[in-house]
Design a protein around this motif. Structure first.
Motif, mmCIF file in Angstrom:
data_model
loop_
_atom_site.group_PDB
_atom_site.id
_atom_site.type_symbol
_atom_site.label_atom_id
_atom_site.label_comp_id
_atom_site.label_asym_id
_atom_site.label_seq_id
_atom_site.Cartn_x
_atom_site.Cartn_y
_atom_site.Cartn_z
ATOM 1 N N UNK A 1 0.838 -1.176 0.000
ATOM 2 C CA UNK A 1 0.000 0.000 0.000
ATOM 3 C C UNK A 1 0.887 1.245 0.000
ATOM 4 N N UNK A 2 0.372 2.319 -0.533
ATOM 5 C CA UNK A 2 1.171 3.532 -0.620
ATOM 6 C C UNK A 2 1.031 4.403 0.628
ATOM 7 N N UNK A 3 -0.020 4.224 1.385
ATOM 8 C CA UNK A 3 -0.217 5.003 2.606
ATOM 9 C C UNK A 3 0.720 4.501 3.703
ATOM 10 N N UNK A 4 0.916 5.332 4.685
ATOM 11 C CA UNK A 4 1.748 4.959 5.824
ATOM 12 C C UNK A 4 0.847 4.273 6.856
ATOM 13 N N UNK A 5 1.231 3.078 7.319
ATOM 14 C CA UNK A 5 0.395 2.389 8.309
ATOM 15 C C UNK A 5 0.389 3.154 9.633
ATOM 16 N N UNK B 1 6.067 -7.671 9.413
ATOM 17 C CA UNK B 1 5.238 -6.697 10.111
ATOM 18 C C UNK B 1 3.845 -6.715 9.508
ATOM 19 N N UNK B 2 2.839 -6.871 10.362
ATOM 20 C CA UNK B 2 1.452 -6.726 9.935
ATOM 21 C C UNK B 2 1.167 -5.232 10.017
ATOM 22 N N UNK B 3 0.855 -4.628 8.882
ATOM 23 C CA UNK B 3 0.604 -3.190 8.832
ATOM 24 C C UNK B 3 -0.892 -2.935 8.901
ATOM 25 N N UNK B 4 -1.277 -2.011 9.762
ATOM 26 C CA UNK B 4 -2.688 -1.677 9.947
ATOM 27 C C UNK B 4 -2.958 -0.270 9.413
ATOM 28 N N UNK B 5 -3.969 -0.176 8.551
ATOM 29 C CA UNK B 5 -4.342 1.076 7.899
ATOM 30 C C UNK B 5 -5.755 1.480 8.296
#
Length: 171
Positions: A1-5, A62-66
């Motif tokens: 994804x391009x957003x920061x988590x 790392x599990x990234x949460x958005x």
């Protein structure tokens, strides 16, 4: 994804290799679980070897949460078995896979199957991670009301009239 988590959860990934019954493959590989936190071990460390079934620590992820995916996380947590999706990407080395991704978003996990070569497996989400993700959803989820778009009505008079074809017609 391009957003920061907005949050990340570090996990260790466990992968199992077993003898294949197929004539075309020697082994069957599959992700079997995650560890809460990251152990002090090198990727692809052998953890157990029981009767042809070998378990490896495949590495850390790392599990990234958005914020934009909270509805998917919520639906995952509400399911009968909350899951994490582990994605292994094939490589030309030994072991034949590298750890590509771990996600709590079912849509992202499913999307990773589109490449065709990736090995994607859903595994049970540990309770501490369920609690962490539930807290993230509680803090960041914003319910969006579904609004059905209304179609423009066609003008039957405009559809019935056609201007004559000028010049260059068929003979």
């Amino acid at each position: 994804m391009s957003a920061i988590p907005l949050a990340t959860i570090s996990v260790g990934v466990l992968v199992e290799r077993s003898k294949s019954a197929s004539a075309w493959a020697d082994f069957h590989w599959r992700p079997v679980g995650v560890l809460t936190g990251v152990p002090d071990a090198s990727p692809w460390t052998k953890l157990s070897d029981e009767g042809g079934c070998v378990t490896f620590y495949a590495g850390a992820a790392d599990i990234e949460l958005y914020r934009t995916e909270t509805a998917n996380y919520r639906d995952n947590l509400r399911s009968e078995m909350p899951s994490l999706w582990i994605v292994l990407r094939p490589v030309e080395s030994d072991p034949p896979y590298e750890l590509a991704l771990v996600t709590a978003d079912p849509a992202e996990g499913e999307a990773m199957t589109e490449a065709g070569a990736n090995l994607v497996e859903a595994v049970a989400m540990p309770k501490p991670m369920q609690e962490t993700i539930a807290a993230f959803v509680a803090e960041y989820h914003v319910e969006h009301e579904f609004v059905k778009r209304k179609r423009d009505r066609a003008n039957p008079e405009a559809l019935a009239r056609r201007s004559p074809v000028t010049g260059g017609g068929r003979k």
